[in-house]
Write a protein that holds these residues in place. Structure first.
Motif, short mmCIF file in Angstrom:
data_model
loop_
_atom_site.label_atom_id
_atom_site.label_comp_id
_atom_site.label_asym_id
_atom_site.label_seq_id
_atom_site.Cartn_x
_atom_site.Cartn_y
_atom_site.Cartn_z
N TYR A 1 0.83 -1.20 0.00
CA TYR A 1 0.00 0.00 0.00
C TYR A 1 0.87 1.25 0.00
CZ TYR A 1 -3.34 3.50 1.53
OH TYR A 1 -4.13 4.62 1.63
N LYS A 2 0.54 2.17 -0.88
CA LYS A 2 1.22 3.47 -0.93
C LYS A 2 0.22 4.60 -0.72
CE LYS A 2 4.39 6.09 -3.81
NZ LYS A 2 5.10 6.13 -5.08
N ASN A 3 -0.90 4.53 -1.44
CA ASN A 3 -1.97 5.52 -1.31
C ASN A 3 -3.25 4.93 -1.91
OD1 ASN A 3 -1.87 5.95 -4.16
ND2 ASN A 3 -0.17 7.36 -3.85
N ASN A 4 -4.31 5.70 -1.91
CA ASN A 4 -5.60 5.20 -2.40
C ASN A 4 -5.80 5.33 -3.91
OD1 ASN A 4 -6.34 4.52 0.18
ND2 ASN A 4 -7.56 6.34 0.54
N ASN A 5 -4.82 5.80 -4.63
CA ASN A 5 -4.97 6.01 -6.07
C ASN A 5 -5.33 4.74 -6.83
OD1 ASN A 5 -4.39 8.69 -5.68
ND2 ASN A 5 -2.26 8.52 -6.30
N PHE A 6 -4.87 3.59 -6.35
CA PHE A 6 -5.17 2.34 -7.05
C PHE A 6 -6.67 2.06 -7.09
CE2 PHE A 6 -5.12 0.84 -2.71
CZ PHE A 6 -6.01 -0.22 -2.69
N LEU A 7 -7.43 2.61 -6.14
CA LEU A 7 -8.87 2.38 -6.11
C LEU A 7 -9.56 2.99 -7.33
CD1 LEU A 7 -9.53 3.11 -2.34
CD2 LEU A 7 -9.51 0.87 -3.46
N LYS A 8 -9.03 4.10 -7.82
CA LYS A 8 -9.58 4.75 -9.01
C LYS A 8 -8.96 4.20 -10.28
CE LYS A 8 -10.51 9.18 -6.80
NZ LYS A 8 -10.20 10.61 -6.79
N SER A 9 -7.65 4.09 -10.30
CA SER A 9 -6.97 3.70 -11.54
C SER A 9 -7.15 2.22 -11.88
CB SER A 9 -5.48 4.04 -11.46
OG SER A 9 -4.86 3.28 -10.44
N LYS A 10 -7.40 1.41 -10.90
CA LYS A 10 -7.57 -0.03 -11.12
C LYS A 10 -8.93 -0.50 -10.61
CE LYS A 10 -2.67 -1.06 -11.10
NZ LYS A 10 -2.49 -1.58 -12.42
N TYR A 11 -9.94 0.30 -10.87
CA TYR A 11 -11.29 0.03 -10.37
C TYR A 11 -11.77 -1.37 -10.73
CZ TYR A 11 -16.34 0.32 -9.94
OH TYR A 11 -17.65 0.06 -9.62
N GLU A 12 -11.62 -1.76 -11.98
CA GLU A 12 -12.10 -3.08 -12.43
C GLU A 12 -11.40 -4.21 -11.68
OE1 GLU A 12 -14.66 -3.67 -14.42
OE2 GLU A 12 -14.98 -1.53 -14.66
N GLU A 13 -10.10 -4.06 -11.44
CA GLU A 13 -9.35 -5.08 -10.71
C GLU A 13 -9.79 -5.15 -9.25
OE1 GLU A 13 -7.98 -2.82 -12.71
OE2 GLU A 13 -6.57 -3.81 -14.06
N VAL A 14 -10.11 -4.00 -8.67
CA VAL A 14 -10.59 -3.96 -7.29
C VAL A 14 -11.90 -4.73 -7.19
CG1 VAL A 14 -11.51 -2.47 -5.46
CG2 VAL A 14 -9.43 -1.80 -6.68
N ILE A 15 -12.81 -4.47 -8.12
CA ILE A 15 -14.10 -5.17 -8.13
C ILE A 15 -13.89 -6.67 -8.31
CG2 ILE A 15 -16.30 -5.42 -9.38
CD1 ILE A 15 -16.02 -2.87 -7.65
N LYS A 16 -12.98 -7.03 -9.17
CA LYS A 16 -12.69 -8.45 -9.43
C LYS A 16 -12.18 -9.15 -8.17
CE LYS A 16 -10.18 -11.12 -12.90
NZ LYS A 16 -9.20 -11.01 -13.98
#
Length: 71
Positions: free
Chosen positions: A38-53
């Motif tokens: 974990y570095k910051n919350n940016n991955f939640l937006k940039s990798k939205y589809e992967e998060v849902i998966k």
């Protein structure tokens, strides 16, 4: 992560154990989605589809806990 934890403590009535759980969930989610710590919350937006998966692969109670951590 410490800044986020401090903001949660300041603005919500949250116990230390809940904050620790939220932090752990975010670290695990970031690692599962990005393959990096974990570095910051940016991955939640940039990798939205992967998060849902990743969330879809979890049990319902785990999804609920991870969603609470994100919010």
């Amino acid at each position: 992560m410490n800044e986020i934890q401090n903001q949660i403590k300041l603005h919500r009535k949250t116990t230390d154990s809940s904050i620790k759980s939220y932090s752990s969930n975010m670290k695990n989610l970031a690692l599962a989605v990005t393959g990096r710590p974990y570095k910051n919350n940016n991955f939640l937006k940039s990798k939205y589809e992967e998060v849902i998966k990743v969330l879809d692969e979890k049990a319902l109670s785990t999804r609920r806990n991870y969603t609470s951590s994100i919010l």
